[in-house]
Design a protein around this motif. Sequence first.
Motif, PDB file in Angstrom:
ATOM      1  N   GLN A  55     -32.958  -6.090   8.245  1.00 54.92           N
ATOM      2  CA  GLN A  55     -32.300  -4.751   8.594  1.00 54.92           C
ATOM      3  C   GLN A  55     -31.664  -4.101   7.151  1.00 54.92           C
ATOM      4  O   GLN A  55     -31.155  -4.396   6.214  1.00 54.92           O
TER       5      GLN A  55
ATOM      6  N   LEU B 143     -34.772  -1.614  11.330  1.00 55.59           N
ATOM      7  CA  LEU B 143     -34.614  -3.017  11.315  1.00 55.59           C
ATOM      8  C   LEU B 143     -36.282  -3.427  11.543  1.00 55.59           C
ATOM      9  O   LEU B 143     -37.096  -2.412  12.357  1.00 55.59           O
TER      10      LEU B 143
ATOM     11  N   TYR C 156     -27.003 -13.858   9.080  1.00 60.72           N
ATOM     12  CA  TYR C 156     -27.532 -12.593   8.203  1.00 60.72           C
ATOM     13  C   TYR C 156     -27.070 -12.886   6.859  1.00 60.72           C
ATOM     14  O   TYR C 156     -25.921 -13.051   6.838  1.00 60.72           O
TER      15      TYR C 156
ATOM     16  N   PHE D 157     -19.732 -11.048  15.214  1.00 57.91           N
ATOM     17  CA  PHE D 157     -19.684 -11.524  13.764  1.00 57.91           C
ATOM     18  C   PHE D 157     -18.392 -11.126  13.178  1.00 57.91           C
ATOM     19  O   PHE D 157     -17.819  -9.984  13.384  1.00 57.91           O
TER      20      PHE D 157
ATOM     21  N   TYR E 262     -21.749 -16.860  19.344  1.00 55.10           N
ATOM     22  CA  TYR E 262     -23.144 -16.418  20.192  1.00 55.10           C
ATOM     23  C   TYR E 262     -22.899 -16.418  21.633  1.00 55.10           C
ATOM     24  O   TYR E 262     -23.679 -16.316  22.401  1.00 55.10           O
TER      25      TYR E 262
ATOM     26  N   SER F  72     -24.484  -8.007  17.910  1.00 51.26           N
ATOM     27  CA  SER F  72     -25.971  -7.805  17.975  1.00 51.26           C
ATOM     28  C   SER F  72     -26.510  -8.285  19.389  1.00 51.26           C
ATOM     29  O   SER F  72     -25.807  -8.935  20.239  1.00 51.26           O
TER      30      SER F  72
ATOM     31  N   TYR G 155     -33.318  -6.669  21.656  1.00 46.06           N
ATOM     32  CA  TYR G 155     -33.867  -5.408  22.201  1.00 46.06           C
ATOM     33  C   TYR G 155     -35.414  -5.744  22.245  1.00 46.06           C
ATOM     34  O   TYR G 155     -36.021  -6.920  22.003  1.00 46.06           O
ATOM     35  N   SER G 156     -36.324  -4.828  22.719  1.00 43.63           N
ATOM     36  CA  SER G 156     -37.753  -5.047  22.840  1.00 43.63           C
ATOM     37  C   SER G 156     -38.343  -5.893  21.779  1.00 43.63           C
ATOM     38  O   SER G 156     -38.128  -5.578  20.551  1.00 43.63           O
ATOM     39  N   GLY G 157     -38.914  -7.023  22.203  1.00 48.67           N
ATOM     40  CA  GLY G 157     -39.619  -7.552  20.926  1.00 48.67           C
ATOM     41  C   GLY G 157     -38.892  -8.962  20.618  1.00 48.67           C
ATOM     42  O   GLY G 157     -39.170  -9.698  19.708  1.00 48.67           O
ATOM     43  N   GLY G 158     -37.474  -8.742  21.145  1.00 49.32           N
ATOM     44  CA  GLY G 158     -36.741  -9.976  20.754  1.00 49.32           C
ATOM     45  C   GLY G 158     -35.888  -9.872  19.410  1.00 49.32           C
ATOM     46  O   GLY G 158     -35.097 -10.711  18.994  1.00 49.32           O
ATOM     47  N   ALA G 159     -36.138  -8.580  18.735  1.00 49.08           N
ATOM     48  CA  ALA G 159     -35.354  -8.545  17.329  1.00 49.08           C
ATOM     49  C   ALA G 159     -33.745  -8.341  17.852  1.00 49.08           C
ATOM     50  O   ALA G 159     -33.214  -7.687  18.729  1.00 49.08           O
ATOM     51  N   TYR G 160     -32.794  -8.728  16.943  1.00 45.88           N
ATOM     52  CA  TYR G 160     -31.400  -8.671  16.980  1.00 45.88           C
ATOM     53  C   TYR G 160     -30.904  -7.631  15.768  1.00 45.88           C
ATOM     54  O   TYR G 160     -30.670  -7.977  14.998  1.00 45.88           O
ATOM     55  N   GLU G 161     -30.524  -6.463  16.496  1.00 47.95           N
ATOM     56  CA  GLU G 161     -30.122  -5.471  15.699  1.00 47.95           C
ATOM     57  C   GLU G 161     -28.461  -5.781  15.646  1.00 47.95           C
ATOM     58  O   GLU G 161     -27.884  -5.650  16.597  1.00 47.95           O
ATOM     59  N   GLN G 162     -27.976  -5.589  14.371  1.00 51.81           N
ATOM     60  CA  GLN G 162     -26.498  -5.587  14.102  1.00 51.81           C
ATOM     61  C   GLN G 162     -25.828  -4.237  14.339  1.00 51.81           C
ATOM     62  O   GLN G 162     -26.598  -3.335  13.684  1.00 51.81           O
TER      63      GLN G 162
ATOM     64  N   PHE H  96     -22.003  -2.257  13.672  1.00 49.49           N
ATOM     65  CA  PHE H  96     -20.930  -2.826  12.850  1.00 49.49           C
ATOM     66  C   PHE H  96     -19.675  -1.916  13.510  1.00 49.49           C
ATOM     67  O   PHE H  96     -19.934  -0.543  13.812  1.00 49.49           O
TER      68      PHE H  96
END
Lengths: 112, 115
Positions: free
Chosen positions: A34, A49, A100, B33, B50, B94, B97-104, B106
């Motif tokens: 990311q 990302l 991360y 986090f 988590y 986080s 989303y689609s595809g399983g990626a975890y976007e953070q 802040f």
Amino acid sequence: KQEVTQIPAALSVPEGENLVLNCSFTDSAIYNLQWFRQDPGKGLTSLLLIQSSQREQTSGRLNASLDKSSGRSTLYIAASQPGDSATYLCAVRGSGTYKYIFGTGTRLKVLA
Amino acid sequence: DVKVTQSSRYLVKRTGEKVFLECVQDMDHENMFWYRQDPGLGLRLIYFSYDVKMKEKGDIPEGYSVSREKKERFSLILESASTNQTSMYLCASSFPYSGGAYEQYFGPGTRLTVT
């Protein structure tokens, strides 16, 4: 242990230039990568990302690429503007972990 | 829009005080986090969670503890503040989303000074 490096640490360019920021990581077993932007004294804003199965992502003037085998990602900024001045950070999430690992960032200054 | 908020932007505390930093997210994120950011050292993970009541130590947990009693709220506690805990503290959350990626995402950060 995963290590993430960003070179250069600082960059100064005239307005309108296209530029590339680099991010290197030592362990290619990543889940995603990311890119963030951070303005002075503020939190991080997510830019792009890239999942491990992808090669690139684009958003407006930004394009991020990922080459897992060589442990590299680049953030391309087209037609830079003074408003792009900020610190740019990359972060790598390893496979099988929630954690991360961040690079120390590239401080970009775009001169008007 | 995803929103992550932190209880204070700036905080000044005395050595030995117990300090609470709070983080709230409004998008039902599973993962949360706490990081600290110091010049030349970048962002370092203190703790993450988590799920509710679930936590794991990050890279620098010494001198800190955390609490997650509700999904939207993650608190960082400095049991006895010391001057070497003067830093910028950043909370993130986080989600997949689609595809399983975890976007953070802040929060704005808390600049803590311990005197």
